[in-house]
Scaffold this active site. Structure first.
Site, PDB file in Angstrom:
ATOM      1  N   PHE A  59     -14.210   3.595   2.673  1.00  0.00           N
ATOM      2  CA  PHE A  59     -13.191   2.760   2.054  1.00  0.00           C
ATOM      3  C   PHE A  59     -12.618   3.482   0.841  1.00  0.00           C
ATOM      4  O   PHE A  59     -13.322   3.799  -0.100  1.00  0.00           O
ATOM      5  CB  PHE A  59     -13.768   1.404   1.645  1.00  0.00           C
ATOM      6  CG  PHE A  59     -12.692   0.450   1.222  1.00  0.00           C
ATOM      7  CD1 PHE A  59     -11.925  -0.213   2.171  1.00  0.00           C
ATOM      8  CD2 PHE A  59     -12.409   0.245  -0.120  1.00  0.00           C
ATOM      9  CE1 PHE A  59     -10.893  -1.066   1.790  1.00  0.00           C
ATOM     10  CE2 PHE A  59     -11.381  -0.612  -0.510  1.00  0.00           C
ATOM     11  CZ  PHE A  59     -10.629  -1.265   0.445  1.00  0.00           C
ATOM     12  N   ASP A  91       0.345   3.244   4.410  1.00  0.00           N
ATOM     13  CA  ASP A  91      -0.623   3.997   3.615  1.00  0.00           C
ATOM     14  C   ASP A  91      -1.726   4.582   4.495  1.00  0.00           C
ATOM     15  O   ASP A  91      -2.077   5.748   4.356  1.00  0.00           O
ATOM     16  CB  ASP A  91      -1.216   3.121   2.493  1.00  0.00           C
ATOM     17  CG  ASP A  91      -1.762   1.774   2.980  1.00  0.00           C
ATOM     18  OD1 ASP A  91      -1.677   1.483   4.195  1.00  0.00           O
ATOM     19  OD2 ASP A  91      -2.278   1.019   2.146  1.00  0.00           O
ATOM     20  N   ASP A 129      -6.069   2.541  10.246  1.00  0.00           N
ATOM     21  CA  ASP A 129      -7.508   2.281  10.365  1.00  0.00           C
ATOM     22  C   ASP A 129      -7.773   1.679  11.755  1.00  0.00           C
ATOM     23  O   ASP A 129      -7.820   2.409  12.746  1.00  0.00           O
ATOM     24  CB  ASP A 129      -7.927   1.356   9.216  1.00  0.00           C
ATOM     25  CG  ASP A 129      -9.407   1.055   9.181  1.00  0.00           C
ATOM     26  OD1 ASP A 129     -10.160   1.688   9.934  1.00  0.00           O
ATOM     27  OD2 ASP A 129      -9.831   0.179   8.406  1.00  0.00           O
ATOM     28  N   ASP A 138      -5.488  -0.336  -2.453  1.00  0.00           N
ATOM     29  CA  ASP A 138      -6.180  -1.267  -3.344  1.00  0.00           C
ATOM     30  C   ASP A 138      -7.551  -1.695  -2.836  1.00  0.00           C
ATOM     31  O   ASP A 138      -7.888  -1.518  -1.663  1.00  0.00           O
ATOM     32  CB  ASP A 138      -5.346  -2.546  -3.471  1.00  0.00           C
ATOM     33  CG  ASP A 138      -5.417  -3.401  -2.198  1.00  0.00           C
ATOM     34  OD1 ASP A 138      -5.073  -2.873  -1.124  1.00  0.00           O
ATOM     35  OD2 ASP A 138      -5.846  -4.561  -2.272  1.00  0.00           O
ATOM     36  N   GLY A 157       0.764  -1.244   0.000  1.00  0.00           N
ATOM     37  CA  GLY A 157       0.000   0.000   0.000  1.00  0.00           C
ATOM     38  C   GLY A 157       0.793   1.291   0.000  1.00  0.00           C
ATOM     39  O   GLY A 157       0.308   2.314  -0.469  1.00  0.00           O
TER      40      GLY A 157
HETATM   41  P1  5GP Z   1      -5.434  -1.423  10.126  1.00  0.00           P
HETATM   42  O1  5GP Z   1      -4.557  -2.605  10.457  1.00  0.00           O
HETATM   43  O2  5GP Z   1      -5.014  -0.137  10.799  1.00  0.00           O
HETATM   44  O3  5GP Z   1      -6.893  -1.720  10.286  1.00  0.00           O
HETATM   45  O4  5GP Z   1      -5.362  -1.195   8.581  1.00  0.00           O
HETATM   46  C1  5GP Z   1      -4.203  -0.961   7.958  1.00  0.00           C
HETATM   47  C2  5GP Z   1      -4.187  -1.604   6.591  1.00  0.00           C
HETATM   48  O5  5GP Z   1      -5.502  -1.943   6.114  1.00  0.00           O
HETATM   49  C3  5GP Z   1      -3.652  -0.588   5.639  1.00  0.00           C
HETATM   50  O6  5GP Z   1      -2.258  -0.715   5.510  1.00  0.00           O
HETATM   51  C4  5GP Z   1      -4.394  -0.889   4.367  1.00  0.00           C
HETATM   52  O7  5GP Z   1      -3.671  -1.835   3.618  1.00  0.00           O
HETATM   53  C5  5GP Z   1      -5.707  -1.489   4.808  1.00  0.00           C
HETATM   54  N1  5GP Z   1      -6.815  -0.482   4.810  1.00  0.00           N
HETATM   55  C6  5GP Z   1      -7.421   0.101   5.868  1.00  0.00           C
HETATM   56  N2  5GP Z   1      -8.387   0.956   5.474  1.00  0.00           N
HETATM   57  C7  5GP Z   1      -8.371   0.935   4.132  1.00  0.00           C
HETATM   58  C8  5GP Z   1      -9.136   1.634   3.117  1.00  0.00           C
HETATM   59  O8  5GP Z   1     -10.017   2.475   3.350  1.00  0.00           O
HETATM   60  N3  5GP Z   1      -8.831   1.332   1.834  1.00  0.00           N
HETATM   61  C9  5GP Z   1      -7.861   0.426   1.487  1.00  0.00           C
HETATM   62  N4  5GP Z   1      -7.661   0.235   0.191  1.00  0.00           N
HETATM   63  N5  5GP Z   1      -7.125  -0.239   2.407  1.00  0.00           N
HETATM   64  C10 5GP Z   1      -7.384   0.019   3.709  1.00  0.00           C
HETATM   65 MG    MG Z   2      -3.851  -3.114   1.744  1.00  0.00          MG
END
Ligand code: 5GP
Ligand code: MG
Length: 183
Positions: free
Chosen positions: A150, A98, A101, A157, A43
């Protein structure tokens, strides 16, 4: 592919001018320090390239490949696709991702890297979602805060597609329903 975008959140020019500011901050903070940047793939590949070309400091780059998302939902489980990392003992580490979340990814990687003997460990993300984190983690450098939608593009992606869009945008419902293949 463009028909699948509901709205653009950040155009390329907006992203790049924000990266100028962020790069300036990072340059000031790390001047005179031994810096290793660790980018989380896939990402952050576009973000990494645009940001680091704006940081005129000697630095080393490492990439770390993990995954935690399937479709538009986080799995909460972080899979490391590689087991070895270059030695960053006695160096300052800046982790690039990237998007922040749920926090699972940065928490898992931060925990793992904290055993590596770095002088300091900070994180930098392109996007930070306004959601309640499932893990207690925040980023030290943030380009943009976004609502809980999202997003794709600029490296991000949906089932491995849309990473090459030059902007960050929200995918429309039809594209999400259709699944993997962009129109
Ligand atoms: P976390 O572990 O903080 O929930 O999410 C981190 C990873 O989830 C990011 O590095 C990304 O790859 C993916 N991610 C989280 N939210 C989004 C989003 O809105 N769109 C996309 N494409 N990927 C996301
Ligand atoms: Mg991803």
């Amino acid at each position: 592919m463009l028909e699948d975008i509901e709205k653009v959140l950040f155009h390329e020019s907006t992203i790049l001018s924000r990266l100028d500011e962020l790069a300036h901050e990072i340059t000031t903070d790390y001047r005179g320090k031994d810096l290793t940047v660790i980018a989380i793939l896939n990402g952050s590949f576009v973000f990494m390239a645009d940001l680091l070309r704006r940081v005129p400091l000697p630095l080393q780059v490492e990439c770390l490949s993990v995954s935690s998302y399937h479709g538009t939902r986080t799995t909460g489980q972080v899979n490391f696709r590689q087991t070895t990392l270059a030695d960053f003992r006695n160096r300052h580490v800046l982790l690039l991702d990237d998007i922040l979340d749920s926090g699972h990814t940065l928490h898992a990687i931060g925990t793992r890297l904290s055993e590596g003997g770095a002088l300091s460990l900070r994180t930098c993300v392109l996007l930070r979602k306004r959601v309640e984190r499932e893990r207690e983690v925040d980023a030290d450098y943030v380009a943009f805060d976004i609502p809980n939608e999202f997003v794709v593009g600029y490296g991000l992606d949906y089932n491995e597609n849309y990473r090459n869009l030059p902007f960050v945008g929200v995918l429309n419902e039809a594209a999400i329903q259709r699944g993997a293949k962009p129109a």
